[in-house]
Design an enzyme around this catalytic site. Structure first.
Site, short mmCIF file in Angstrom:
data_model
loop_
_atom_site.label_atom_id
_atom_site.label_comp_id
_atom_site.label_asym_id
_atom_site.label_seq_id
_atom_site.Cartn_x
_atom_site.Cartn_y
_atom_site.Cartn_z
CD GLU A 178 -2.52 1.44 2.57
OE1 GLU A 178 -3.05 0.46 3.15
OE2 GLU A 178 -2.52 2.59 3.05
CB THR A 247 -5.35 2.42 5.40
OG1 THR A 247 -4.84 1.20 4.86
CG2 THR A 247 -5.62 3.40 4.29
S1 SF4 Z 1 -10.89 -1.04 4.76
FE1 SF4 Z 1 -8.87 -0.48 5.56
S2 SF4 Z 1 -7.88 -2.44 6.09
FE2 SF4 Z 1 -9.62 -2.89 4.75
S3 SF4 Z 1 -8.73 -2.98 2.68
FE3 SF4 Z 1 -9.50 -0.90 3.01
S4 SF4 Z 1 -7.74 0.24 3.75
FE4 SF4 Z 1 -7.25 -1.94 3.99
#
Ligand code: SF4
Length: 400
Positions: A178, A247
């Site tokens: 990511e 994230t």
């Molecule tokens: S909701 Fe958050 S943890 Fe889940 S794929 Fe998206 S960025 Fe990643």
């Protein structure tokens, strides 16, 4: 970049693959726990499941799109650019469905050697490097993009920083898919765009000290080339900083890093000038926040030990372990196979390789907390709980 991707799966296809996904990844036991207060008692063993755990909205969507792609293109070769999510069982399931993985190498001749014009490219939930996306688009491949909306929000933020002449300071892991994709957005957006990846509080404090003193002599040693954009000049490129984060980082740590850098900027340029030198935007996704909050609640609710389930390379799972192991004995496992006996367990300590440990499940009354990262299917969580009860020598209570 003009984006031209395969459309979202139709309602009919979603309904059809939904049945398959349910059968592959759900668990009757976990369903029971969800409907019965996330707690089960058997003999002197109590299992408490976190109120938020397992597949997040981004992972649900990525898996649905992958299954739908196989359904829509039954006779075409499908290539993932990397793991769709960080769970070995899920990636293995996709391999069984004849979804292949592009070789993991920087050598493009090797990586793209087997690609044919008619092939389908599947982009994981983490997103993909901007340069690679441009290549796929220019070459006209059919692209099924499962990049999570929360990741796209981070991209939007760092592109904005680049446009406004701010260097993106990303709290993340430089080698995580990511973060690789996120920082590629900076340079794609602006030829003058720059980024710096900061892993943790220690690195943030080191950076803050350099910002305050203006002494950059140690910068290259502390922040090697892989953590920053090309031709990075700290004296020039750290005058204006915009903070964002991968994230799945620890929410509290991300917030603290932002504050440390803000304070350093204020000290260097004066409090009245902070706004023209510093921007910050919390880009931790809500699914990560929810899972971290649920673990904290479980810890304050009284558990003796915690089992944290997820891929060993799963960032958000690692942070659930970090929160848990600060309070009680906690074990990061991949699946029920890691629970060898009531005495032996294979688990991954924070920041280290998985090892075999002993004395993980003592005798006597035990309250065991269980949680799973955002890429952990219910099916694996259910099997882990069954295995714990089996090792405790207590039968699974009736689920009727
Ligand atoms: S909701 Fe958050 S943890 Fe889940 S794929 Fe998206 S960025 Fe990643």
């Amino acid at each position: 970049m003009t984006r031209s991707f395969s459309k979202a799966p139709s309602k009919e296809i979603r309904a059809q693959v939904g049945v398959q996904i349910e059968s592959d990844f759900s668990s009757r036991l976990v369903g029971y726990l969800r409907e019965n207060g996330y707690k089960i008692q058997a003999g002197d063993t109590t299992i408490k499941l976190a109120a938020e755990f397992g597949f997040c909205y981004g992972v649900d969507r990525a898996i649905e799109y992958a299954f739908a792609a196989r359904h829509r293109f039954p006779n075409r070769r499908i290539w993932l650019t990397g793991e769709i999510i960080h769970n070995p069982g899920v990636n293995e399931r996709l391999r069984e469905m004849k979804i292949d993985f592009l070789p993991n190498t920087d050598d493009k001749n090797v990586r793209y050697a087997d690609l044919a014009k008619d092939d389908v490219i599947l982009i994981p939930a983490f997103g993909a490097d901007s340069e690679e996306m441009t290549f796929f688009l220019n070459e006209g491949y059919e692209i099924v993009d499962t990049t999570c909306g929360s990741v796209l929000n981070v991209w939007k933020r760092v592109r904005k920083y680049a446009n406004e002449g701010f260097t993106a300071l990303v709290h993340g892991k430089y080698d995580h898919e990511e973060t690789i994709a996120t920082v590629s957005q900076v340079c794609a957006e602006s030829p003058d765009g720059h980024y710096l990846v900061v892993l943790d509080l220690d690195e943030a404090r080191d950076l803050a000290a350099m910002i305050v003193s203006g002494d950059w002599s140690d910068f290259d040693r502390k922040f090697p080339a892989h953590a920053r954009s090309k031709d990075f000049d700290p004296a020039r490129d750290l005058m204006r900083i915009g903070v964002a984060n991968q994230t799945t980082m620890l929410e509290s740590e991300s917030r603290e890093i932002g504050e440390i850098v803000r304070a350093a900027i204020a000290e260097r340029y004066g409090a009245g000038e902070t706004e023209s030198h510093f921007l910050s935007f919390d880009t931790i996704c809500s699914a990560t926040e929810d899972r971290q909050r649920a673990v904290k609640e479980l810890l304050s609710d009284g558990v003796d030990r915690m089992i944290v389930i997820g891929g060993y390379n799963s960032s958000n799972t690692g942070h659930l372990l970090e929160l848990s192991s600060a309070v009680i004995p906690a074990y990061h496992i991949v699946d029920a196979g890691c629970l060898i006996t009531a005495d032996r367990i294979i688990a991954k300590p924070n920041g280290r390789e998985p090892v075999e440990m002993t004395d993980w499940l003592p005798e006597g009354p035990q309250v065991i907390g269980v949680t799973g990262g955002a890429s952990t299917p219910d099916s694996i969580v259910g099997l882990v709980i069954e295995r714990i009860l089996q090792l405790r020598g207590v039968p699974l209570p009736s689920l009727d």
